[in-house]
Design a protein around this motif. Structure first.
Motif: not given
Ligand SMILES: Cc1cc2nc3c(=O)[nH]c(=O)nc-3n(C[C@H](O)[C@H](O)[C@H](O)COP(=O)(O)O)c2cc1C
Length: 264
Positions: A191-193, A195-201
């Motif tokens: 789910g988080y991948l 959304q590319d969440y950690y890269r964006k943040a």
């Protein structure tokens, strides 16, 4: 069910970290706090501080609520009733944190229903001394979480959660086999991948000690992130206990000093 606006509002919850310049009205603020107050309580063991100073929060949100566990106010009532507080502070804190947390979440939902977004800030409890100075808090008031709020200037996707079968256990807590654990981890990580969440943040937590970094933003996701937090941070409770003690709460059992025994 989809027609039900309350549930829809809850299912669409997302933390907001970018805000427009527009300021919510006083009437909205009052309504949000009233909705917060209407949460179930053990003893209304809370107070809410408000700051409209945008520089007081990292998101420059127009409203910053600081939700406190408040024993001071309650002890005033006890004094007037000529009762002495006997309950220990750990028990009071457990109840107080519950009261304050249910209230805070009601405020999140109320805010959302009025078109506002919000985001909690968990660092308040570690900065309790500084917050106490800023807001002139009496002893026995402990700021435990902050809530930034305002009109959203972003619309992120809703973030993943565990599968319901990893959360709701009917009648009996199941033996968690590898399959169910892997499924839960997968759901969160995928789910988080997606959304590319950690890269964006840019939110990868650095490894401490001799551990070698093997993750890139292509595979770093929620389960690794949360393991790095609780596998590295706050190994002892001193920092938090010191904050509580400074605010007038006693949660450590005072140990009687032993005189060293003589061997001769
Ligand atoms: C107690 C608590 C502390 C939090 N602290 C922070 C914080 O310091 N900074 C931040 O950006 N988000 C913070 N959050 C928000 C969470 O990161 C967020 O709720 C979680 O990642 C799930 O995302 P969602 O709220 O968009 O569904 C906090 C949330 C809670 C409940």
């Amino acid at each position: 069910m989809k027609e039900n606006q309350v549930i829809q509002t809850m299912l669409e919850h997302k933390s907001i970290r970018k805000y427009t310049e527009k300021t919510p009205t006083d009437e909205m603020v009052q309504m949000i706090v009233k909705a917060g107050q209407q949460a179930p309580f053990a003893s209304q063991y809370y107070s809410v501080l408000l700051s409209r100073n945008k520089n007081r929060n990292p998101f420059k949100a127009p409203l910053l609520f600081t939700i406190c566990v408040d024993s001071y106010k309650f002890e005033k009532i006890m004094e007037k009733r000529r009762w002495k507080l006997v309950t220990n502070d750990l028990t009071l804190l457990f109840f107080g944190i519950q009261d304050a947390a249910y209230m805070a979440e009601n405020m999140v939902i109320a805010g959302r229903s009025l078109g506002l977004g919000s985001c909690f800030l968990g660092s308040a409890m570690f900065r309790a001394d500084k917050i106490a100075k800023e807001y002139d808090l009496p002893q026995r008031v402990f700021p435990f979480v902050q809530l930034a709020m305002g009109y959203p200037a972003e619309n992120p996707p809703t973030r993943p959660r565990y599968p319901i079968e990893f959360t709701l256990f009917e009648d009996r807590y199941p033996r968690l086999d590898d399959k169910i654990i892997s499924k839960a981890m997968n759901q969160m990580d995928k789910g988080y991948l997606t959304q590319d969440y950690y890269r964006k943040a840019r939110a990868k937590i650095p490894l401490r000690g001799r551990r070698e970094e093997t993750f890139t933003y292509d595979d770093y996701s929620w389960t690794e992130h949360i393991c790095r937090k609780w596998g590295q941070w706050y190994p002892n409770s001193k920092e938090l206990v010191d904050q509580l003690v400074e605010r007038g709460f006693r949660i450590v059992k005072k140990e009687s000093k032993r005189t060293p025994s003589r061997s001769s």
